[in-house]
Structure formats: structure tokens, C-alpha cells
Design a protein around this motif. Structure first.
Motif, mmCIF file in Angstrom:
data_model
loop_
_atom_site.group_PDB
_atom_site.id
_atom_site.type_symbol
_atom_site.label_atom_id
_atom_site.label_comp_id
_atom_site.label_asym_id
_atom_site.label_seq_id
_atom_site.Cartn_x
_atom_site.Cartn_y
_atom_site.Cartn_z
ATOM 1 N N UNK A 31 8.703 8.591 -3.489
ATOM 2 C CA UNK A 31 8.670 10.207 -3.661
ATOM 3 C C UNK A 31 9.317 10.730 -2.367
ATOM 4 N N UNK A 32 9.330 10.121 -1.190
ATOM 5 C CA UNK A 32 9.773 10.817 -0.016
ATOM 6 C C UNK A 32 11.060 10.503 0.330
ATOM 7 N N UNK A 33 11.443 9.244 0.261
ATOM 8 C CA UNK A 33 12.907 8.661 0.668
ATOM 9 C C UNK A 33 13.806 8.522 -0.363
ATOM 10 N N UNK A 34 13.211 8.129 -1.852
ATOM 11 C CA UNK A 34 14.121 8.081 -2.829
ATOM 12 C C UNK A 34 14.063 6.696 -3.473
ATOM 13 N N UNK A 35 14.509 6.373 -4.384
ATOM 14 C CA UNK A 35 14.455 5.101 -5.019
ATOM 15 C C UNK A 35 15.571 3.909 -4.034
ATOM 16 N N UNK A 36 16.382 4.537 -3.776
ATOM 17 C CA UNK A 36 17.224 3.548 -3.090
ATOM 18 C C UNK A 36 16.789 2.868 -1.895
ATOM 19 N N UNK A 37 16.003 3.681 -1.193
ATOM 20 C CA UNK A 37 15.458 3.325 0.081
ATOM 21 C C UNK A 37 14.191 2.378 -0.321
ATOM 22 N N UNK A 38 13.486 2.831 -1.251
ATOM 23 C CA UNK A 38 12.375 1.886 -1.857
ATOM 24 C C UNK A 38 13.003 0.583 -2.460
ATOM 25 N N UNK A 39 14.071 0.558 -2.997
ATOM 26 C CA UNK A 39 14.765 -0.849 -3.204
ATOM 27 C C UNK A 39 15.020 -1.670 -2.026
ATOM 28 N N UNK A 40 15.606 -0.944 -1.201
ATOM 29 C CA UNK A 40 15.863 -1.616 0.221
ATOM 30 C C UNK A 40 14.677 -2.048 1.037
ATOM 31 N N UNK A 42 0.883 -1.176 0.065
ATOM 32 C CA UNK A 42 -0.016 0.015 0.045
ATOM 33 C C UNK A 42 0.725 1.334 -0.196
ATOM 34 N N UNK A 43 0.616 2.182 -0.787
ATOM 35 C CA UNK A 43 1.287 3.639 -0.879
ATOM 36 C C UNK A 43 2.805 3.444 -1.116
ATOM 37 N N UNK A 44 3.193 2.420 -1.560
ATOM 38 C CA UNK A 44 4.693 2.168 -2.020
ATOM 39 C C UNK A 44 5.221 3.297 -2.637
ATOM 40 N N UNK A 45 4.149 4.142 -3.705
ATOM 41 C CA UNK A 45 4.980 5.152 -4.616
ATOM 42 C C UNK A 45 5.360 6.196 -3.847
ATOM 43 N N UNK A 46 4.492 6.374 -2.825
ATOM 44 C CA UNK A 46 4.858 7.809 -1.595
ATOM 45 C C UNK A 46 6.440 7.337 -1.160
ATOM 46 N N UNK A 47 6.835 6.086 -0.775
ATOM 47 C CA UNK A 47 7.968 5.733 -0.130
ATOM 48 C C UNK A 47 9.097 6.256 -1.090
#
Length: 411
Positions: free
Chosen positions: A304-313, A297-302
Motif C-alpha cells: 500500500x505504501x511503496x507499491x507492488x514492485x517494492x513488495x516483490x523486491x 507481519x504487516x506485509x500488505x502495508x508495504x
């Protein structure tokens, strides 16, 4: 972590070995510059905590290899490093139980000695089967394999070997003699290679009889290698390790093609290429098959807020959580933040889904401490096909989203 004793009077060599061993997640080097220092360490510390030892044969206070006998007296696997090569001494040391005798003639020598220790660690998870009707040969081969930390099972003929391979799916290496009662080694190889289940089994044939044509026949039938008796144990170890590492390389390449590099789950292509067979097998069982489509849920916000590196982690950590919660399932990354789980159905699957949701809510992900929820659509069936089940589960997933997210819709 496993301690590796390194006894070497050269500061440069000590530094190199410390660096190479420290690159591993499994080993902690314990450095000694003399025989007396090594004696003090082994007498003061828990000997069982030492996984292996790398020792210089000629130390200033022990020029005649006394360190080897001392280390072996504690039953610590030992690799010898030496500046000069002496064939008679090499044979003497190998007969004592030294794992390897390596000359310090290049940087590769140090990488090789660390490779021997790393191989010992890998071998602890490898089960080997020895099929040999001679009790003397069987015990000899068993001892050689156990010296290199393999888990060893022995049988007396090819028929027992077949039964053992059927009942013990974790066997990865088969050493088989040719001349055995009931089923000989050649026929055993032929039978095994007719089954896709044993395609990754490393098979090495042995025989004291026959000519070069026998070894060719074994290999053409599907054996990975063939060794003529009598053999010296150094040759045996080299052949076994070389064939295992070749097979592991092939499996790594195959896994790279089947895995999602980020999450280590199966990829979408593998799901559709191989998933139908797994789906059908589970569907025909008494509990049926369960299939879940999950979306964070709401992964795109991750991103947008933290950047793709954090999203990948975060996705990587979610992948690990899925693997731990669904250990027997076919788990795949379906798209960006969407996952597909195919598993045995029934109450067990319901409990696993509940356990996953509970673990998800108890965890904050990455160094950013991000909480996460997910929406899940589920199908349990005995007869629907994989693609049809995915469509139904995906529709239920979007129903869960429309209801407010953070929930499971089962139908």
C-alpha cells in the motif's frame, strides 16, 4: 570477477567481444589491439587473474600466430579467432592445447567464442568420473576434461565407479569404457539407470571394439552418447559439452516447474507433490522432522505504501534469506507472504529459526530500507503426516499473530 584477455586488431571485433563479455556477471574484458600490447599486459599484470584469452591468429605485429604460444606459456586457456580456415593449422593449434579454433564468418562466431569461455566457468563446478582400465586412455581422457576446467576423478573398473558414485553425490558426468574387469561399461549403465538417484547423470560410453550395434545398445540402456575409439579430442569435447548442456536444459525446465519464480523457493505444488517423501525421511531420523509456517507481519502495508514492485523486491530478498538460513531444508512459498520450511528437527531446527529471526531483525530490505518481522508456527514430530503438520503449524502461526506478531509459537 575473472579477467578475459582479448587480443584483436579489428576495432569492430573488439567492440563486439567487449559487449558480449560485459553482459556476463563473471567476466571483465581486457582489450589489446596488438601482440606487443598483449605482452605488456601479461608481463605487468598478475597472470593468475586471467581466466581465459581470446586471440586473433594474425596480428599486424605477429602474423604467424606468435600470440598463441605466448598466451599458452602462461597456462591461460586460449580460444583462437581467425578470418580464414586452415585444417592443418587447426589441428596443429588444437594439439598445442588451444581450446577451440573459430572462424570470423558471422556474428554467431563471436557468440560461440564467448560461449566457450562461459562454458569453462560452468565446468569448474562440474565433477566428472572417468572409468577406464587402460592407464594410457584414462590419463588422456582426464587431461582432455581438465583442459576444459572439469574436476576429474578416475577409477579403473565399473565396480570402483559404482562405489565412487555412491560416495560422491556431486558427480554429474560419467565417461565409461565398455571393456572393463569386474563390471563392464554396458552393465554399469544398466545398473545406474535402475536408480532414480542417477537419472540426471550424463553418461558417455567408449569402446575400441564392437560395431554400431554396441553404441545402439549403450544408448538404449540409458547412456546419453557413445564414442568409438580412437577419437579426436575436438569431437570428444563437442560431445561432452553438447550432452551436458542438453541435460542442464532439462533440469532448468524441471526447476521452472518446481520453483516460485519470484523467490526461487519451491512452489506450493512441489511442496505437496514431493514434500511428503522428504518429510517422512526426516521424521524417521533420530531428530525427527521440523516444520515451520512463517508469515511476514504487516506485509500488505508495504504494498500500500511503496507499491507492488517494492513488495516483490522484498519477497525476493526474503526468499534469499530463507535459503541461506535453512540450506538443507525444503523451503517453499506457500502463498503471497507465507512460507513453509520442512527440515531436520531437534535443536538444529530451533537454532536455525532463531538465526533467521535474528537476521530478519538485523536487515532492512530493498532500497526503501524497510524493516520486517514475521510470525512463526512450529511443529516437531516423528510420525505426523505433512498435511497434518501444516495444519497444526498454521494454527500456531495464527496464534502467534493473535498474541501480537513478531514471535514463534511451538505448542
Amino acid at each position: 570477477m575473472n579477467k578475459v584477455l582479448v587480443v584483436e586488431d579489428s576495432p569492430v571485433v573488439l567492440k563486439v567481444l567487449k559487449h558480449l563479455l560485459s553482459q556476463s556477471d563473471f567476466f571483465v574484458p581486457v582489450l589489446c589491439a596488438s601482440y606487443e600490447e598483449a605482452k605488456q599486459v601479461l608481463n605487468e599484470q598478475d597472470k593468475a587473474s586471467f581466466f581465459a584469452a581470446i586471440v586473433d591468429l594474425n596480428l599486424p605485429d605477429a602474423e604467424d600466430g606468435e600470440i598463441v604460444d605466448f598466451v599458452l606459456s602462461f597456462s591461460i586457456p586460449c580460444v583462437v579467432l581467425t578470418a580464414t580456415y586452415n585444417d592443418a593449422l587447426r589441428l596443429e593449434l588444437l594439439n598445442k592445447g588451444v581450446l577451440d579454433y573459430i572462424t570470423k564468418d558471422s556474428r554467431y562466431s563471436f557468440e560461440h567464442v564467448v560461449g566457450v569461455v562461459e562454458r569453462l566457468k560452468k565446468n569448474q563446478s562440474v565433477t566428472a568420473l572417468v572409468a577406464e582400465d587402460s592407464s594410457t586412455s584414462r590419463l588422456f581422457i582426464k587431461a582432455l576434461l581438465e583442459q576444459y576446467q572439469f574436476n576429474v576423478i578416475t577409477v579403473e573398473n565399473g565396480q570402483e565407479a559404482l562405489s565412487m558414485l555412491e560416495s560422491e553425490p556431486n558427480i554429474r558426468l560419467l565417461i565409461t569404457d565398455h571393456n572393463m574387469p569386474l563390471i563392464n561399461g554396458y552393465d554399469l549403465v544398466s545398473m545406474l539407470r535402475q536408480s532414480a538417484r542417477f537419472q540426471d547423470l550424463v553418461i558417455i560410453g567408449l569402446s575400441a571394439e564392437g560395431d554400431n550395434a554396441l553404441s545402439a545398445r549403450f544408448i538404449k540402456m540409458g547412456a546419453n552418447d557413445f564414442i568409438k575409439k580412437p577419437f579426436y579430442h575436438e569431437e570428444f569435447h563437442c560431445r561432452v559439452i553438447q550432452n551436458l548442456e542438453s541435460q542442464e536444459m532439462l533440469e532448468t525446465i524441471r526447476n521452472m516447474d518446481a520453483l516460485d519464480a519470484l523467490t526461487q523457493l519451491k512452489n506450493r505444488r512441489y511442496l505437496f507433490d514431493e514434500g511428503q517423501a522428504y518429510f517422512d525421511k526426516q521424521a524417521s531420523s533420530s531428530t525427527g522432522v521440523g516444520l515451520a509456517m512463517m508469515d511476514l507481519d504487516a506485509f500488505r502495508q508495504v504494498n500500500d505504501i511503496y507499491g507492488f514492485m517494492v513488495g516483490d523486491a522484498l519477497l525476493k530478498e526474503i526468499g534469499g534469506l530463507i535459503l541461506s538460513c535453512f540450506p538443507e531444508a525444503l523451503s517453499a512459498r506457500f502463498s503471497g507472504e507465507e512460507f513453509c520450511i520442512v527440515a531436520p528437527g531437534g535443536v538444529q531446527f530451533d537454532d536455525q529459526l532463531k538465526g533467521f529471526i535474528a537476521s530478519l531483525k538485523e536487515t532492512v530490505f530493498t532500497e526503501a530500507k524497510i524493516p520486517m518481522t514475521c510470525s512463526i508456527g512450529v511443529v516437531q514430530t516423528h510420525d505426523a503426516g505433512l498435511e497434518e503438520a501444516i495444519k497444526v503449524a498454521d494454527a500456531r502461526l495464527y496464534e502467534a499473530k493473535s498474541r501480537g506478531r513478531d514471535q514463534i509459537v511451538t505448542g
